[in-house]
Scaffold this motif. Structure first.
Motif, PDB file in Angstrom:
ATOM      1  N   HIS A  31      47.339  -6.313  -6.397  1.00  0.00           N
ATOM      2  CA  HIS A  31      46.549  -5.188  -6.890  1.00  0.00           C
ATOM      3  C   HIS A  31      45.537  -5.715  -7.898  1.00  0.00           C
ATOM      4  O   HIS A  31      45.795  -6.678  -8.607  1.00  0.00           O
ATOM      5  N   SER A  32      44.405  -5.097  -7.973  1.00  0.00           N
ATOM      6  CA  SER A  32      43.390  -5.531  -8.924  1.00  0.00           C
ATOM      7  C   SER A  32      42.853  -4.321  -9.661  1.00  0.00           C
ATOM      8  O   SER A  32      42.976  -3.190  -9.237  1.00  0.00           O
ATOM      9  N   GLY A  33      42.245  -4.609 -10.819  1.00  0.00           N
ATOM     10  CA  GLY A  33      41.645  -3.540 -11.590  1.00  0.00           C
ATOM     11  C   GLY A  33      42.672  -2.569 -12.135  1.00  0.00           C
ATOM     12  O   GLY A  33      43.822  -2.898 -12.364  1.00  0.00           O
ATOM     13  N   ASN A  34      42.249  -1.320 -12.316  1.00  0.00           N
ATOM     14  CA  ASN A  34      43.110  -0.293 -12.880  1.00  0.00           C
ATOM     15  C   ASN A  34      43.938   0.336 -11.769  1.00  0.00           C
ATOM     16  O   ASN A  34      43.759   1.492 -11.405  1.00  0.00           O
ATOM     17  N   SER A  35      44.845  -0.439 -11.198  1.00  0.00           N
ATOM     18  CA  SER A  35      45.655   0.021 -10.082  1.00  0.00           C
ATOM     19  C   SER A  35      46.757   0.942 -10.567  1.00  0.00           C
ATOM     20  O   SER A  35      47.052   1.032 -11.763  1.00  0.00           O
ATOM     21  N   LEU A  36      47.406   1.607  -9.618  1.00  0.00           N
ATOM     22  CA  LEU A  36      48.532   2.473  -9.946  1.00  0.00           C
ATOM     23  C   LEU A  36      49.639   1.674 -10.631  1.00  0.00           C
ATOM     24  O   LEU A  36      50.241   2.130 -11.603  1.00  0.00           O
ATOM     25  N   MET A  37      49.922   0.460 -10.112  1.00  0.00           N
ATOM     26  CA  MET A  37      50.966  -0.364 -10.699  1.00  0.00           C
ATOM     27  C   MET A  37      50.661  -0.715 -12.151  1.00  0.00           C
ATOM     28  O   MET A  37      51.527  -0.638 -13.027  1.00  0.00           O
TER      29      MET A  37
END
Length: 530
Positions: free
Chosen positions: A350-356
Motif C-alpha cells: 500500500h502507498s500513500g494515505n492507504s486504509l491500512m
C-alpha cells in the motif's frame, strides 16, 4: 515492504502496485523482475537478457508486460540462474522453465534457449513439486514425497549424479539418505545443499571454498553429510555465492565456505571448510537469508531485529550490524550486489494515505476514539465499530442490550497491559511483535475470545522462542489450549533433544497425566531405543 527500495519499480502505477501479491527481482544487475497480481496475472519487466522475462522476444521493457503462458496458473514461486534461466512452480506442483539453456538448465532435453515458459517434460510430469532452486547454470526441485531431481551444468558435480556430465533432463538424486525425507533444498553458484527431516544437512558439487562443510576443499560427486553438524538439529539452510548458512532449531547460526567479504559473520575474512557457530552476539535467530547472486547475509532475531553482514555495496562487513529495516528483503534491496530478492516476496503493498496506514494511526488515538480499555491503570483508546467488525467477542459485548455498549470505558483485570495492547493493535494492523512469555498469555486470550487466526499466530511466535528449558512447559500449554500445531512442534523438538529435555526442570514439573502420555508417545517414536 515498500517497492521504492528498488529503482526498477519507480515507474509502476500506484493502482498496479496495490494489486500485487508476489514480487521477485533477479538478474546479474538486479534489473529484471517478475510480478504476480492478486488476480493471478503474471507480469515481467527489465532488460530481458536471454529472453528471461518469458515474453516471447528479446526486447527490454520499463513497464510491466503480461507473461501470458503463466497467467492464471497459480504461480507460487520462482527461482533464477545467472544465465539467466528461470523456473516457476505452481500451487499444483508443475514446473515451467525458460531463458538461457546453454547447459541444459531448462530440463527440456535440448540446449535451445526458451523464449516463453514451458512445462518441463519427462519424469516430473506425475510428480508434485513443492520447492525449486537454481545455481548459476543448474536446477533443482523437491517433490512432496521428499525426492530431489536435478539437471543442467555438472562440471563440478553440482547435480549430484556421481559424474561430471551435464544432465539435459531432470534426474532423481539417488543418495544414501537412509529412507529419510528431504524437506528443503538450496543452491550456491555451483554447489547444492539438502536438508533432511532429521535436521541433517548434505552437500555436493564444487567445494573450492569449503561451501559443502565437509572439512576439506574436495568436490563431491554425490551428496555428502555435513558431519560437523551432527550435534545440532538444523531447521533451515541457505546458500550465498560460495558460502552456506544454517539455522538450528534452538536459534543458533552456523556458517561455512567463502568469507573474503566477511559473509560468514565470523568477525574475520578467513574461509571455513567446516561449520562454525557465528553471530552469537545477536541472540536467538529465527530466520536467515542469502542468495547465490551475491555475498551478503542477513538474519532476523527473536526480538524482530534485522542484521546484515558481508559485501554490503562496496564495503566489507565481517560482523553482523544492526539495521533499521523491518524485513530481510530490504537488506538485499538496499545493500545487495546485485540488489535481488533472495526468495519470492509475498506482499500486499500500500502507498500513500492507504486504509491500512489510516488504521495504524487511529489505534490508541484519544482524539478519535469512542471507548477506552483500562489495563493495569493504563488507558488504551479504541473504536467500537472497528472492534465489532474484527472480533466476535466485541461484537457480542457491544450489543445495545449490554451495559458495555453504553459505557465509554472498561477495566480489564485478567490480562496484562502489554498483552492486551498487543491484541487490540493486532485488530487494527494484523501485526504482532511479542516475546515467548507474552505470546503464551496472548494464546490464552485468543482461546478465551475464540480467535482461531490469532491463536495460530501466537503458536508461530511461541515456536520462535522454544528451547530445552521451556519446551515441556510450552508442550503442556499447547495441550491446555488445544494448540495442535504448537503441540506437534514441541514434541518434535523434544524428540530431537530428548536427553537434555528429560533432565530439565520443566520436565520434572509436568503434570502426571501429561508426563505419562508424553513418555508413551515418545516411546512409540523410538525415543528410548538403545
Amino acid at each position: 515492504m515498500n517497492l521504492e527500495a528498488w529503482s526498477l519499480f519507480s515507474l509502476l502505477e500506484p493502482d498496479f502496485v496495490k494489486n500485487l501479491r508476489m514480487v521477485c527481482v533477479f538478474g546479474n544487475s538486479g534489473n529484471e523482475a517478475h510480478l504476480v497480481t492478486q488476480s493471478d496475472d503474471v507480469y515481467a519487466l527489465g532488460s530481458n537478457a536471454a529472453s528471461c522475462l518469458g515474453l516471447g522476444d528479446v526486447s527490454s521493457t520499463l513497464t510491466p508486460k503480461k507473461v501470458k503462458h503463466l497467467c492464471q496458473k497459480r504461480v507460487k514461486s520462482f527461482a533464477y540462474g545467472t544465465g539467466p534461466h528461470v523456473l516457476a512452480c505452481t500451487e499444483s506442483g508443475e514446473i515451467y522453465s525458460w531463458g538461457h539453456n546453454g547447459y541444459c538448465q531448462l530440463g527440456n532435453a535440448t540446449t535451445n534457449q526458451g523464449v516463453v515458459p514451458a512445462l518441463i517434460p519427462g519424469c516430473l510430469k506425475d510428480k508434485k513439486v513443492v520447492e525449486i532452486a537454481c545455481g548459476s547454470h543448474h536446477s533443482m526441485c523437491l517433490t512432496d514425497t521428499g525426492e530431489i531431481y536435478t539437471w543442467g551444468q555438472n562440471t563440478c558435480a553440482q547435480i549430484g549424479s556421481g559424474t561430471t556430465n551435464n544432465q539435459s533432463s531432470p534426474r532423481k538424486v539417488s543418495s544414501l539418505f537412509g529412507g529419510r525425507k528431504v524437506v528443503s533444498i538450496a543452491c550456491g553458484q555451483i554447489s547444492s545443499i539438502a536438508l533432511l527431516d532429521t535436521g541433517e544437512v548434505y552437500g555436493w558439487g564444487y567445494n573450492g571454498n569449503g561451501q559443502l562443510g565437509s572439512g576439506n576443499n574436495i568436490n563431491q560427486l554425490s551428496p555428502c553429510l555435513v558431519i560437523a553438524l551432527n550435534t545440532v538439529v538444523i531447521s533451515k539452510v541457505v546458500c550465498g555465492y560460495a558460502h552456506t548458512l544454517a539455522l538450528s532449531d534452538e536459534g543458533y547460526l552456523f556458517g561455512w565456505g567463502a568469507n573474503s567479504y566477511g559473509q560468514l559473520g565470523s568477525g574475520n575474512k578467513a574461509n571455513s571448510c567446516s561449520p562454525t557457530r557465528v553471530a552469537v552476539e545477536i541472540g536467538r535467530v529465527v530466520d536467515i537469508a542469502a542468495s547465490h547472486y551475491n555475498n551478503i547475509s542477513a538474519a532476523l532475531t527473536q526480538d524482530a531485529k534485522v542484521y546484515m553482514w558481508g559485501q554490503c555495496h562496496s564495503q566489507t562487513v565481517p560482523t553482523p550490524i544492526l539495521t533499521p529495516f523491518q524485513s530481510l528483503h530490504e537488506v538485499f534491496a538496499r545493500f545487495g550486489c546485485p540488489g535481488v530478492t533472495f526468495a519470492p516476496m509475498y506482499t500486499m503493498i500500500h502507498s500513500g494515505n492507504s486504509l491500512m496506514n489510516a488504521l495504524k494511526l487511529a489505534f490508541d488515538d484519544a482524539t478519535t476514539s469512542d471507548f477506552t480499555f483500562v489495563v493495569q491503570g493504563r488507558d488504551i483508546h479504541v473504536h467500537k465499530a472497528l472492534l465489532k467488525i474484527r472480533c466476535e467477542h466485541f461484537r457480542s459485548m457491544f450489543q445495545s442490550h449490554w451495559k458495555e455498549d453504553k459505557d465509554t470505558s472498561l477495566e480489564i483485570e485478567q490480562f496484562s497491559y502489554p498483552v492486551y495492547r498487543a491484541f487490540l493493535e493486532y485488530l487494527y494492523t494484523d501485526e504482532l511483535n511479542l516475546g515467548t512469555e507474552e505470546a503464551v498469555e496472548l494464546l490464552d486470550l485468543a482461546n478465551a475470545y475464540c480467535e482461531p487466526q490469532l491463536k495460530k499466530r501466537c503458536e508461530g511466535l511461541i515456536q520462535m522462542g522454544i528451547n530445552i528449558d521451556n519446551v515441556c512447559m510450552l508442550y503442556a500449554t499447547a495441550l491446555k489450549f488445544d494448540a495442535q500445531e504448537l503441540e506437534s512442534f514441541c514434541f518434535r523438538f523434544s524428540l530431537n533433544h530428548m536427553t537434555a529435555v528429560t533432565q530439565s526442570e520443566s520436565f520434572d514439573q509436568l503434570d502426571e497425566r501429561v508426563l505419562k502420555d508424553f513418555i508413551l508417545k515418545a516411546a512409540q517414536y523410538g525415543a528410548f531405543k538403545t
